[in-house]
Scaffold this motif. Sequence first.
Motif: not given
Length: 296
Positions: A168-174
């Motif tokens: 459900i969550l967007p892709l993570r980013k560093l």
Amino acid sequence: MFEIITYPNPMKLAHLILAHKDPVLLERLVRTLQHENADIFIQLDKKANIDDFKYIENIGNTRFISDRVDVGWCCYSTIDATLKGFEQILLLKNDYSHINLISGQDYPLKPIELIQQHFFANPDTTFIHNASIADNEWEDGKVRFTKYSFGDFKIPGKYQLQAFVNAILPLRKLPAGLKPYGRSQWLTITPVCAQYAIDYLKNNPHVKRYFKTVWAVDEVFFQTILTNSPHKDSLTNYNLRFIELDAGKRPINYTMADADKLTKTDAFFARKFDRPVSTEVLDYLDSIIAAPVKAK
């Protein structure tokens, strides 16, 4: 015959061993690493019974890391265990040239004197296997930075929760503008770089929170932190390890059938070995390690 260069003022090397099983194999490794200018530190998984291993501390220049960690496979707890080991070693202020991070199932492939002198001759260099994930040098590493991993969480249903969150969550980013790097966990690090990694997390708690939910973070943490640091030019992209993976991308257990390639590589350490299948090849490697070394 191997050749070395002798130095008038010997440095010291610290070995940090991450171990979780088999005190007999660990004892053999510790005895093989013995050198008057080396100290050996063992970070024993908190799940293991230290009473089964404690006798190893009677071997010269060997001690256990006091702050033990319950290590989960491919979890941040591996990084936590490593950093706690680094911290205890650095607090001794023994002017080590490097901290050599190995597992309890690694074994040297070259004479210990030769290994010591190589690191002493390169006191400002960190030996680390490194690839840029942003530049597609390691495709398998990309997912590490975009998905959540709850492996260290001590809660029921954590993997179901992990799947739900990733759905459900967007892709993570560093965070912090870091660029992603990674490859092998095992490295030989200078005290300067080890201290930098420790201090960086203390000064950037949001970065630590991010890495605590990264899967197989042990293969990306030090590469990412150090390559984005002022010390990036001190890194060399070779960790001096010989490691081969099976179809499941796990390290194979070496046997006598692998003796030829183990002795022909220029790597200093191989991973991994397991009793009893590796006993014969370990005996053979001992004969290589004991080869005469001629000083220049």
